[in-house]
Scaffold this motif. Structure first.
Motif, PDB file in Angstrom:
ATOM      1  N   GLY A  79       0.801  -1.216   0.000  1.00  0.00           N
ATOM      2  CA  GLY A  79       0.000   0.000   0.000  1.00  0.00           C
ATOM      3  C   GLY A  79       0.827   1.256   0.000  1.00  0.00           C
ATOM      4  N   LEU A  80       0.158   2.357   0.290  1.00  0.00           N
ATOM      5  CA  LEU A  80       0.856   3.640   0.298  1.00  0.00           C
ATOM      6  C   LEU A  80       0.836   4.256   1.693  1.00  0.00           C
ATOM      7  CD1 LEU A  80       0.856   6.416  -2.348  1.00  0.00           C
ATOM      8  CD2 LEU A  80       0.570   7.026   0.053  1.00  0.00           C
ATOM      9  N   VAL A  81       2.009   4.516   2.213  1.00  0.00           N
ATOM     10  CA  VAL A  81       2.213   5.355   3.393  1.00  0.00           C
ATOM     11  C   VAL A  81       3.331   6.313   3.021  1.00  0.00           C
ATOM     12  CG1 VAL A  81       2.974   5.451   5.789  1.00  0.00           C
ATOM     13  CG2 VAL A  81       1.475   3.594   5.050  1.00  0.00           C
ATOM     14  N   ASP A  82       3.094   7.584   3.172  1.00  0.00           N
ATOM     15  CA  ASP A  82       4.091   8.593   2.810  1.00  0.00           C
ATOM     16  C   ASP A  82       5.311   8.441   3.716  1.00  0.00           C
ATOM     17  OD1 ASP A  82       5.621  10.817   2.240  1.00  0.00           O
ATOM     18  OD2 ASP A  82       4.009  12.275   2.540  1.00  0.00           O
ATOM     19  N   LEU A  83       6.414   7.950   3.156  1.00  0.00           N
ATOM     20  CA  LEU A  83       7.603   7.666   3.957  1.00  0.00           C
ATOM     21  C   LEU A  83       8.343   8.914   4.400  1.00  0.00           C
ATOM     22  CD1 LEU A  83       9.030   4.506   2.150  1.00  0.00           C
ATOM     23  CD2 LEU A  83       7.566   4.634   4.179  1.00  0.00           C
ATOM     24  N   VAL A 126       5.256   7.772  10.522  1.00  0.00           N
ATOM     25  CA  VAL A 126       5.303   6.619   9.625  1.00  0.00           C
ATOM     26  C   VAL A 126       5.002   5.321  10.361  1.00  0.00           C
ATOM     27  CG1 VAL A 126       6.838   5.186   8.224  1.00  0.00           C
ATOM     28  CG2 VAL A 126       6.824   7.656   7.914  1.00  0.00           C
ATOM     29  N   THR A 127       5.679   5.080  11.468  1.00  0.00           N
ATOM     30  CA  THR A 127       5.557   3.798  12.160  1.00  0.00           C
ATOM     31  C   THR A 127       4.129   3.493  12.609  1.00  0.00           C
ATOM     32  OG1 THR A 127       7.877   3.800  12.840  1.00  0.00           O
ATOM     33  CG2 THR A 127       6.370   2.406  14.099  1.00  0.00           C
ATOM     34  N   PRO A 128       3.433   4.395  13.317  1.00  0.00           N
ATOM     35  CA  PRO A 128       2.057   4.056  13.705  1.00  0.00           C
ATOM     36  C   PRO A 128       1.120   3.865  12.520  1.00  0.00           C
ATOM     37  CG  PRO A 128       2.588   6.326  14.300  1.00  0.00           C
ATOM     38  CD  PRO A 128       3.868   5.670  13.933  1.00  0.00           C
ATOM     39  N   LEU A 129       1.339   4.589  11.433  1.00  0.00           N
ATOM     40  CA  LEU A 129       0.509   4.389  10.244  1.00  0.00           C
ATOM     41  C   LEU A 129       0.763   3.010   9.631  1.00  0.00           C
ATOM     42  CD1 LEU A 129       0.479   7.778   8.288  1.00  0.00           C
ATOM     43  CD2 LEU A 129      -1.514   6.455   9.011  1.00  0.00           C
ATOM     44  N   LEU A 130       2.024   2.624   9.552  1.00  0.00           N
ATOM     45  CA  LEU A 130       2.352   1.296   9.025  1.00  0.00           C
ATOM     46  C   LEU A 130       1.710   0.212   9.872  1.00  0.00           C
ATOM     47  CD1 LEU A 130       6.143   1.857   8.237  1.00  0.00           C
ATOM     48  CD2 LEU A 130       4.327   1.561   6.556  1.00  0.00           C
ATOM     49  N   ARG A 144      14.344   8.298   3.080  1.00  0.00           N
ATOM     50  CA  ARG A 144      15.289   7.227   3.404  1.00  0.00           C
ATOM     51  C   ARG A 144      15.130   6.789   4.858  1.00  0.00           C
ATOM     52  NH1 ARG A 144      20.393   9.518  -0.223  1.00  0.00           N
ATOM     53  NH2 ARG A 144      19.077   9.880  -2.064  1.00  0.00           N
ATOM     54  N   ASP A 145      14.826   7.734   5.737  1.00  0.00           N
ATOM     55  CA  ASP A 145      14.535   7.362   7.125  1.00  0.00           C
ATOM     56  C   ASP A 145      13.289   6.492   7.181  1.00  0.00           C
ATOM     57  OD1 ASP A 145      16.714   8.741   8.067  1.00  0.00           O
ATOM     58  OD2 ASP A 145      15.584  10.558   8.564  1.00  0.00           O
TER      59      ASP A 145
END
Length: 318
Positions: A87-91, A97-101, A145-146
């Motif tokens: 899927g898509l999570v804006d990196l 990022v982590t809680p959304l993932l 990259r993070d």
């Protein structure tokens, strides 16, 4: 069908209902039922079924929710559609990022296997772009990259659709996140339109050089497919009849054999890229073409190319 008993996992397809076009579960299952032994598929993000009422970062959860329902509906069938979801999570979101993932993983019942952001871009207006943010896109952004590193920490993959001039940026991302498996979509995106038209030998040499460097990074994998797209310079869609599997195999062999030579079969996987490639060729002919290209491969190599690599990379128990 050639080798109809060869098990296949299709690790790259889309499901959508947008812009007046639909490709939904019945369409996918009609294609996978054309004669090849398609055991399972992996859905790849395509900005469909978003939750438009949610805040921007959370809208893609709608896509994950919808595709999870399709996966549940097909679990008992011959083909386990959407057994894995990318899927898509804006990196570039930093600490968000982590809680959304984790929310995508939980919502999918563990089917959420990785992320793909919109990254393909070229300065030529003749080369279509799918960016949501301003060009040249997020690949060079330190925050991206993070975010890529966070994926590896959670056991998730990063799919990257980039054009061949962007492959050095993909290399930098993969090197910066050695704990994350990076999957290069569509053989690394050789462009054959706009300023790249008529420069096949030059483009191939540039592409091969970039792929050789990427192959040195053990966390980089390649999807073999997406080669019928118009952006590659092909005009299959303008013909009265679609190409045969023999024609497709002859056309695709140089790129695919180069990828297998550089990365090895255990780091490569065939993909359909449907319904994008459906506008140019048929599903049955596409897999027959891949089988023609793999005629000289060993049984172990065929298993890796057609199902094993995909099962390992996306954690599928098929």
């Amino acid at each position: 069908m050639l080798e109809p008993g060869l098990p296949i996992i299709d690790p790259h397809h889309h499901i959508w209902d947008r812009h007046g076009e639909t490709y939904l579960l019945p369409d996918l299952l009609a294609d996978t039922a054309t004669g090849h032994d398609i055991r399972a598929t992996v859905f790849i993000q395509c900005a469909s079924m978003y939750d438009e009422a949610a805040e921007l970062a959370r809208r893609p959860l709608g896509e994950t929710r919808f595709m999870t329902a399709l996966a549940q509906a097909s679990e008992s069938g011959k083909t386990r559609a959407c057994a894995g979801l990318v899927g898509l999570v804006d990196l570039t979101l930093g600490d968000r990022v982590t809680p959304l993932l984790e929310e995508h993983v939980a919502l999918s019942g563990g089917r959420f296997k990785g992320v793909r952001n919109r990254t393909a871009w070229d300065p030529s207006p003749r080369v279509r772009s799918n960016l949501e943010i301003a060009p040249p896109g997020p690949l060079a952004d330190p925050a991206f990259r993070d975010g890529a590193k966070r994926l590896g920490e959670l056991g998730l993959t990063l799919d990257v659709w980039a054009y061949h001039p962007q492959l050095p940026l993909v290399w930098e991302v993969a090197r910066a996140a050695p704990g994350t498996t990076v999957v290069i979509d569509h053989c690394g995106g050789q462009i054959g339109v706009g300023p790249y038209a008529g420069r096949e030998a030059e483009v191939f040499a540039e592409w091969r050089g970039a792929m050789e460097k990427l192959a040195e990074l053990p966390n980089v994998m390649v999807k073999l497919g997406g080669l019928a797209m118009e952006i590659s310079g092909k005009q299959w869609h303008l013909r009265d009849l679609p190409p045969s599997s023999e024609e497709l195999a002859a056309d695709w062999r140089p790129q695919i054999e180069t990828c297998i030579e550089l990365f090895g079969a255990d780091r490569c996987m065939y993909e359909s890229n449907f319904p994008v490639d459906k506008g140019m060729c048929g599903y049955a002919a596409l897999w027959n073409a891949f089988k023609r290209i793999s005629t000289g491969a060993s049984a172990a190599e065929k298993t890796a190319l057609f199902s094993g690599t995909a099962a390992r990379i996306y954690g599928l128990n098929v």
